[in-house]
Design a protein around this motif. Structure first.
Motif, mmCIF file in Angstrom:
data_model
loop_
_atom_site.group_PDB
_atom_site.id
_atom_site.type_symbol
_atom_site.label_atom_id
_atom_site.label_comp_id
_atom_site.label_asym_id
_atom_site.label_seq_id
_atom_site.Cartn_x
_atom_site.Cartn_y
_atom_site.Cartn_z
ATOM 1 N N TYR A 139 0.848 -1.189 0.000
ATOM 2 C CA TYR A 139 0.000 0.000 0.000
ATOM 3 C C TYR A 139 0.886 1.242 0.000
ATOM 4 C CZ TYR A 139 0.924 0.685 5.037
ATOM 5 O OH TYR A 139 1.524 0.895 6.254
ATOM 6 N N HIS A 140 0.361 2.322 -0.550
ATOM 7 C CA HIS A 140 1.057 3.605 -0.469
ATOM 8 C C HIS A 140 0.024 4.719 -0.551
ATOM 9 C CE1 HIS A 140 0.622 3.291 -4.835
ATOM 10 N NE2 HIS A 140 0.968 4.558 -4.956
ATOM 11 N N SER A 141 0.466 5.941 -0.333
ATOM 12 C CA SER A 141 -0.475 7.060 -0.279
ATOM 13 C C SER A 141 -0.332 7.971 -1.488
ATOM 14 C CB SER A 141 -0.260 7.869 1.006
ATOM 15 O OG SER A 141 1.038 8.428 1.025
ATOM 16 N N HIS A 142 -1.449 8.613 -1.837
ATOM 17 C CA HIS A 142 -1.486 9.680 -2.843
ATOM 18 C C HIS A 142 -2.072 10.910 -2.148
ATOM 19 C CE1 HIS A 142 -1.542 7.278 -6.923
ATOM 20 N NE2 HIS A 142 -0.404 7.159 -6.263
ATOM 21 N N PRO A 143 -1.250 11.706 -1.471
ATOM 22 C CA PRO A 143 -1.794 12.815 -0.666
ATOM 23 C C PRO A 143 -2.449 13.905 -1.517
ATOM 24 C CG PRO A 143 0.500 12.318 -0.094
ATOM 25 C CD PRO A 143 0.214 11.623 -1.377
ATOM 26 N N GLY A 144 -3.779 13.908 -1.521
ATOM 27 C CA GLY A 144 -4.516 14.985 -2.178
ATOM 28 C C GLY A 144 -4.858 14.781 -3.630
ATOM 29 N N TYR A 145 -4.424 13.659 -4.243
ATOM 30 C CA TYR A 145 -4.758 13.523 -5.668
ATOM 31 C C TYR A 145 -5.428 12.190 -6.032
ATOM 32 C CZ TYR A 145 0.106 11.697 -5.736
ATOM 33 O OH TYR A 145 1.280 11.031 -5.479
ATOM 34 N N GLY A 146 -6.102 11.584 -5.064
ATOM 35 C CA GLY A 146 -6.999 10.474 -5.383
ATOM 36 C C GLY A 146 -6.350 9.111 -5.429
ATOM 37 N N CYS A 147 -7.200 8.100 -5.568
ATOM 38 C CA CYS A 147 -6.754 6.701 -5.530
ATOM 39 C C CYS A 147 -6.787 6.080 -6.919
ATOM 40 C CB CYS A 147 -7.638 5.913 -4.560
ATOM 41 S SG CYS A 147 -7.531 6.544 -2.870
ATOM 42 N N TRP A 148 -5.621 5.931 -7.501
ATOM 43 C CA TRP A 148 -5.435 5.338 -8.820
ATOM 44 C C TRP A 148 -3.961 4.973 -8.944
ATOM 45 C CZ3 TRP A 148 -2.230 8.709 -11.712
ATOM 46 C CH2 TRP A 148 -2.152 10.010 -11.202
ATOM 47 N N LEU A 149 -3.569 4.307 -9.997
ATOM 48 C CA LEU A 149 -2.171 3.895 -10.165
ATOM 49 C C LEU A 149 -1.479 4.753 -11.213
ATOM 50 C CD1 LEU A 149 -2.293 -0.039 -10.091
ATOM 51 C CD2 LEU A 149 -1.967 1.558 -8.190
ATOM 52 N N SER A 150 -0.351 5.330 -10.842
ATOM 53 C CA SER A 150 0.456 6.099 -11.795
ATOM 54 C C SER A 150 1.253 5.127 -12.661
ATOM 55 C CB SER A 150 1.415 7.015 -11.030
ATOM 56 O OG SER A 150 2.372 6.229 -10.313
ATOM 57 N N GLY A 151 2.006 5.672 -13.599
ATOM 58 C CA GLY A 151 2.835 4.816 -14.460
ATOM 59 C C GLY A 151 3.848 4.025 -13.661
ATOM 60 N N ILE A 152 4.465 4.674 -12.664
ATOM 61 C CA ILE A 152 5.449 3.990 -11.812
ATOM 62 C C ILE A 152 4.755 2.908 -10.992
ATOM 63 C CG2 ILE A 152 7.026 4.289 -9.854
ATOM 64 C CD1 ILE A 152 7.555 7.145 -10.922
ATOM 65 N N ASP A 153 3.560 3.229 -10.464
ATOM 66 C CA ASP A 153 2.801 2.244 -9.674
ATOM 67 C C ASP A 153 2.443 1.022 -10.517
ATOM 68 O OD1 ASP A 153 2.875 4.103 -7.634
ATOM 69 O OD2 ASP A 153 0.864 4.879 -8.040
ATOM 70 N N VAL A 154 2.020 1.268 -11.763
ATOM 71 C CA VAL A 154 1.647 0.163 -12.661
ATOM 72 C C VAL A 154 2.850 -0.750 -12.900
ATOM 73 C CG1 VAL A 154 1.011 -0.418 -15.046
ATOM 74 C CG2 VAL A 154 -0.279 1.320 -13.801
ATOM 75 N N SER A 155 4.020 -0.148 -13.164
ATOM 76 C CA SER A 155 5.239 -0.938 -13.395
ATOM 77 C C SER A 155 5.601 -1.755 -12.157
ATOM 78 C CB SER A 155 6.411 -0.018 -13.767
ATOM 79 O OG SER A 155 6.129 0.687 -14.935
ATOM 80 N N THR A 156 5.503 -1.124 -10.977
ATOM 81 C CA THR A 156 5.820 -1.817 -9.719
ATOM 82 C C THR A 156 4.868 -2.982 -9.492
ATOM 83 O OG1 THR A 156 6.602 0.264 -8.742
ATOM 84 C CG2 THR A 156 6.063 -1.516 -7.223
ATOM 85 N N GLN A 157 3.566 -2.736 -9.686
ATOM 86 C CA GLN A 157 2.574 -3.779 -9.460
ATOM 87 C C GLN A 157 2.723 -4.922 -10.464
ATOM 88 O OE1 GLN A 157 0.699 -4.439 -7.053
ATOM 89 N NE2 GLN A 157 -0.643 -6.019 -7.904
ATOM 90 N N MET A 158 3.004 -4.605 -11.722
ATOM 91 C CA MET A 158 3.212 -5.646 -12.748
ATOM 92 C C MET A 158 4.380 -6.560 -12.365
ATOM 93 S SD MET A 158 2.672 -3.984 -16.522
ATOM 94 C CE MET A 158 1.040 -3.854 -17.256
ATOM 95 N N GLU A 159 5.436 -5.933 -11.851
ATOM 96 C CA GLU A 159 6.614 -6.710 -11.441
ATOM 97 C C GLU A 159 6.275 -7.630 -10.269
ATOM 98 O OE1 GLU A 159 11.176 -5.773 -9.984
ATOM 99 O OE2 GLU A 159 10.156 -4.332 -11.280
ATOM 100 N N HIS A 160 5.521 -7.110 -9.307
ATOM 101 C CA HIS A 160 5.111 -7.938 -8.163
ATOM 102 C C HIS A 160 4.241 -9.109 -8.632
ATOM 103 C CE1 HIS A 160 6.764 -5.885 -4.750
ATOM 104 N NE2 HIS A 160 6.208 -4.722 -5.067
ATOM 105 N N GLN A 161 3.293 -8.836 -9.530
ATOM 106 C CA GLN A 161 2.399 -9.903 -9.987
ATOM 107 C C GLN A 161 3.148 -10.939 -10.831
ATOM 108 O OE1 GLN A 161 -1.611 -7.132 -10.289
ATOM 109 N NE2 GLN A 161 -1.389 -8.766 -11.763
ATOM 110 N N MET A 162 4.228 -10.514 -11.445
ATOM 111 C CA MET A 162 5.012 -11.438 -12.264
ATOM 112 C C MET A 162 5.787 -12.428 -11.398
ATOM 113 S SD MET A 162 7.702 -10.403 -15.282
ATOM 114 C CE MET A 162 6.550 -9.191 -15.914
ATOM 115 N N TYR A 163 6.298 -11.940 -10.259
ATOM 116 C CA TYR A 163 7.177 -12.786 -9.442
ATOM 117 C C TYR A 163 6.592 -13.190 -8.088
ATOM 118 C CZ TYR A 163 10.639 -11.193 -12.837
ATOM 119 O OH TYR A 163 11.304 -10.926 -14.003
ATOM 120 N N GLU A 164 5.571 -12.476 -7.585
ATOM 121 C CA GLU A 164 5.073 -12.739 -6.233
ATOM 122 C C GLU A 164 3.561 -12.906 -6.165
ATOM 123 O OE1 GLU A 164 7.187 -10.190 -3.149
ATOM 124 O OE2 GLU A 164 7.609 -9.064 -4.982
#
Length: 334
Positions: A139-164
């Motif tokens: 989990y991480h925070s987006h202070p003041g700009y809503g709950c969604w995944l940025s480009g960096i978040d998408v890359s991080t999550q894809m990597e986690h789903q690939m290996y973990e």
């Protein structure tokens, strides 16, 4: 007038009702960990056959409150932590979470080697005291700009789903949580690379700052949202009460009108920038030959601007109401 302890309990109950936290028996399956069953699921990996396999996520009230408190402690800086839990059929279950020692900025969090070492040590220590759940997400925070995944978040999550995998990403906006009272949260999983998702119903509209819209738009088709529900049991009571006392004191001692002053001002400026941008775009359309559907797009943008302005007004009014109530309780006691 109700005593302090009664007021704390009422506030806690109100928070639980606002976030629709359901009470379940401590004897229910959700609190039991079957190692053999979890291993069989990890071996079968049914989520690899269906990119949309996980549709729901259940989060314990304890984990929710810990995430909110951690996110609030970061202020305008992003924070990051890990989720502990399990899977049951196509439902992900978050039982607990813990903060990670990471370097946070206003736009991203960077997990260094120290964080990885801390993560491994924490999970090992948890198992030594009988907490058998594995890491099931972050989990991480987006202070003041809503709950969604940025480009960096998408890359991080894809990597986690690939290996973990199975792994989920949760985003919390602490500033919008303070403004609205209800926790502003989202849970997401990414699609495999190259996968084209079917056309889905438009999700509930949320305000995205103008400087983030491009990042949101480019990546919004690369992940999907899980339906979130919350649960607690009577065994959580003492821990929840202890955490709530800290959370409640924090809430009482702050004013959203002051804490979120910069956020509110930023929202107003952002809305003005959006209206100016849309107005300029509309002007270019009128100068051209005229495009079919431009009126509809204009109405849609105006509707979104109206929603944003109503949201800002409601949050300010809630902040003023909160201050009036505190004044009556603490300064006008007869």
């Amino acid at each position: 007038m109700a005593g302090p302890s009664t007021q704390v309990k009422i506030a806690q109950k109100t928070w639980e009702m606002a976030n629709n936290i359901m009470e379940v028996s401590a004897e229910e399956e959700i609190y039991k960990y079957d190692h053999q069953h979890q291993q069989s699921l990890l071996t079968a990996k049914p989520w690899e056959k269906d990119p949309h396999f996980f549709k729901d996520i259940k989060i314990s009230a304890l984990a929710l409150l810990k995430m909110v408190m951690h996110a609030r402690s970061g202020g305008n800086l992003e924070i990051m932590g890990l989720l502990l839990g399990k899977v049951e059929a196509n439902v992900m279950i978050v039982m607990d979470c813990f903060a990670l020692p990471v370097e946070g900025t206003e736009t991203r969090v960077n997990a260094q080697a120290q964080a990885n070492e801390y993560m491994a040590a924490y999970i090992e220590s948890a198992k030594n005291v009988g907490r058998l759940e594995n890491a099931i997400g972050w989990y991480h925070s987006h202070p003041g700009y809503g709950c969604w995944l940025s480009g960096i978040d998408v890359s991080t999550q894809m990597e986690h789903q690939m290996y973990e995998d199975p792994f989920v990403a949760i985003v919390i906006d602490p500033i919008r949580t303070i403004s609205a009272g209800k926790v502003n949260i989202g849970a997401f999983r990414t699609y495999p690379k190259g996968y084209k998702p079917p056309d889905e119903e438009q999700s509930e509209y949320q305000t995205i700052p103008l400087n983030k819209i491009e990042d949101f738009g480019v990546h919004c088709k690369q992940y999907y949202t899980l339906e979130i529900s919350y649960f607690k049991s009577n065994l959580d009571k003492s821990l929840l009460d202890s955490l709530w006392n800290h959370y409640w004191v924090n809430t009482l001692s702050t004013s959203t009108l002051l804490t979120n002053a910069d956020y509110t001002t930023g929202q107003i400026f952002d809305l003005a920038d959006k209206l100016e941008t849309w107005d300029n775009t509309q002007g270019r359309v009128w100068l051209g030959a005229g495009q079919e559907g431009s009126d509809k797009k204009s109405d849609d943008k105006l509707s979104k601007a109206t929603t944003d302005s109503c949201k800002i007004t409601t949050e300010v009014l809630n902040g003023m109401l909160g201050q009036i109530i505190k004044d009556r309780i603490f300064n006008q006691v007869s």
